[in-house]
Design an enzyme around this catalytic site. Structure first.
Site, PDB file in Angstrom:
ATOM      1  N   LYS A   1     -11.552   8.686  -2.217  1.00  0.00           N
ATOM      2  CA  LYS A   1     -10.930   9.895  -2.529  1.00  0.00           C
ATOM      3  C   LYS A   1     -10.495  10.813  -3.139  1.00  0.00           C
ATOM      4  O   LYS A   1     -10.472  12.098  -3.531  1.00  0.00           O
ATOM      5  CB  LYS A   1      -9.400   9.148  -3.141  1.00  0.00           C
ATOM      6  CG  LYS A   1      -8.462   8.062  -1.671  1.00  0.00           C
ATOM      7  CD  LYS A   1      -7.763   7.072  -2.257  1.00  0.00           C
ATOM      8  CE  LYS A   1      -7.323   6.205  -0.532  1.00  0.00           C
ATOM      9  NZ  LYS A   1      -6.353   5.345  -1.018  1.00  0.00           N
TER      10      LYS A   1
ATOM     11  N   GLN B   1      -3.408   3.202  -6.304  1.00  0.00           N
ATOM     12  CA  GLN B   1      -3.498   2.824  -5.780  1.00  0.00           C
ATOM     13  C   GLN B   1      -3.776   0.612  -5.342  1.00  0.00           C
ATOM     14  O   GLN B   1      -2.829   0.358  -6.552  1.00  0.00           O
ATOM     15  CB  GLN B   1      -5.309   1.728  -6.134  1.00  0.00           C
ATOM     16  CG  GLN B   1      -6.025   1.733  -5.046  1.00  0.00           C
ATOM     17  CD  GLN B   1      -6.274   2.487  -3.119  1.00  0.00           C
ATOM     18  OE1 GLN B   1      -6.929   3.553  -3.386  1.00  0.00           O
ATOM     19  NE2 GLN B   1      -6.487   1.512  -2.276  1.00  0.00           N
TER      20      GLN B   1
ATOM     21  N   ASP C   1       1.407  10.089  -1.428  1.00  0.00           N
ATOM     22  CA  ASP C   1       1.382   9.127  -0.138  1.00  0.00           C
ATOM     23  C   ASP C   1       2.379   8.541   0.792  1.00  0.00           C
ATOM     24  O   ASP C   1       2.266   8.304   1.298  1.00  0.00           O
ATOM     25  CB  ASP C   1       1.328   7.001  -1.027  1.00  0.00           C
ATOM     26  CG  ASP C   1      -0.174   6.590  -1.046  1.00  0.00           C
ATOM     27  OD1 ASP C   1      -0.903   7.207  -0.312  1.00  0.00           O
ATOM     28  OD2 ASP C   1      -0.443   6.675  -1.829  1.00  0.00           O
TER      29      ASP C   1
END
Ligand code: NDP
Length: 289
Positions: free
Chosen positions: A59, A103, A126
């Site tokens: 990422k 994460q 997200d």
């Protein structure tokens, strides 16, 4: 869709997620350049799970490639929930940061929902905040979870309309299956959500002209279940006993019947990161005064 994004088998056209993700990433880089903005992405990793470390690295690299400001916070596994929340608060207040990604999975002593709920909805790239989930349901502007957004991008790039299609989603997680309902419904599909209590999954899947499998069970969806000419998107990433990565769909047999299918690896996975970049750019544009 570019030529290199598709390969045909005997039957199905394989949707090359890696190539399509590269196209999306290039689009994001060009739009970023044209916008004059420097979108910022903060990635937070707690602990030393090796798979999470790889995801985070990918990422960050992608953010670098598209020209974003990016920062990674790697915290030890024994970080307290209060310390993590303090970091989220600092990132919420940091003007250089348009998107915050925590994460998953988090260590067991940290309440995942309390942490994710703390991220400002407008920085929730997200798309996991309940506010974004609610806005998505009501068809209002929001940040859409990256994997479902990637699935829709893959379907869009088949060039085929989704209107009136019979879509079956297998798996009802908050991060994949549930947002898929809204996105496919908004594309005017008739949507069925199947799960572990669904009776006669073979018949349910067999009705579908669009199948999205997000289960986490290797090759659960058999090729023989697939309706002729269906579009099959396999979200699953599973490690087979042989060590090979396999999806939730029995790929070779399904490819004999499907019109389009995604491989594992190289299908939905790369799209998730590309859509994260797109969401970060969207968040940056929306935060403009
Ligand atoms: P979850 O474990 O959260 O959810 C799995 C879902 O599958 C549940 O709704 C469960 O039903 C359903 N299910 C389990 N067994 C069966 C069965 N035998 N028949 C029908 N349905 C079943 O998984 P996620 O949504 O988080 O992930 C699914 C897969 O997608 C995993 O392989 C994961 O690694 C992968 N993934 C890939 C991503 C990518 O970027 N490509 C991103 C996110 C996930 P019930 O609710 O009844 O228990």
């Amino acid at each position: 869709m570019s030529d290199r994004a598709v390969t045909s088998t005997n039957r199905a056209t394989i949707l090359d997620g890696k190539a399509i993700a590269a196209e999306v990433t290039a689009e994001v880089a060009a739009e970023t350049d044209a916008s004059g903005l420097r979108p910022g992405l903060a990635v937070v990793l707690v602990g030393d799970d090796p798979a999470s470390a790889v995801y985070v690295r990918n990422k960050t690299r992608s953010a670098e490639r598209v020209g974003f400001y990016h920062v990674q916070h790697t915290l030890p596994a024994d970080t307290s929930e209060a310390e993590l929340i303090q970091l989220i608060d600092r990132l919420n207040a940091d003007d250089r940061v348009d998107g915050i990604l925590v994460q998953l999975p988090l260590p067991g002593h940290i309440g995942k929902e309390r942490v994710l709920d703390r991220v400002l909805p407008q920085k929730d790239v997200d798309g996991f905040h309940p506010m974004n989930a609610g806005l998505l349901t009501w068809r209002r502007p929001c940040l859409v979870p990256c994997t479902p957004a990637g699935v829709m991008e893959l379907l869009r790039r088949t060039g085929q309309n989704l209107r009136g299609e019979e879509a079956v989603i297998v798996g009802r997680s908050n991060i994949v299956g549930k947002p898929m309902i809204q996105l496919l419904e908004q594309a005017d599909c008739t949507v069925t959500l199947a799960h572990s209590r669904t009776r006669d999954l073979a018949t349910v899947v067999g009705r579908a002209s669009v199948v999205v499998a997000a289960v986490g069970v290797p090759e659960l969806v058999k090729g023989a279940w697939i309706r002729d000419g269906a579009r099959v998107i396999d979200v699953g990433i599973n490690r087979a006993p042989s060590g090979r990565l396999v999806g939730d769909v029995e790929f070779a047999a399904a490819a004999e019947r499907a019109a389009f299918i995604t491989p594992v690896p190289g299908g939905v996975g790369p799209m998730t990161i590309a859509m994260l970049m797109r969401n970060t750019l969207t968040a940056a544009k929306r935060r403009l005064p």
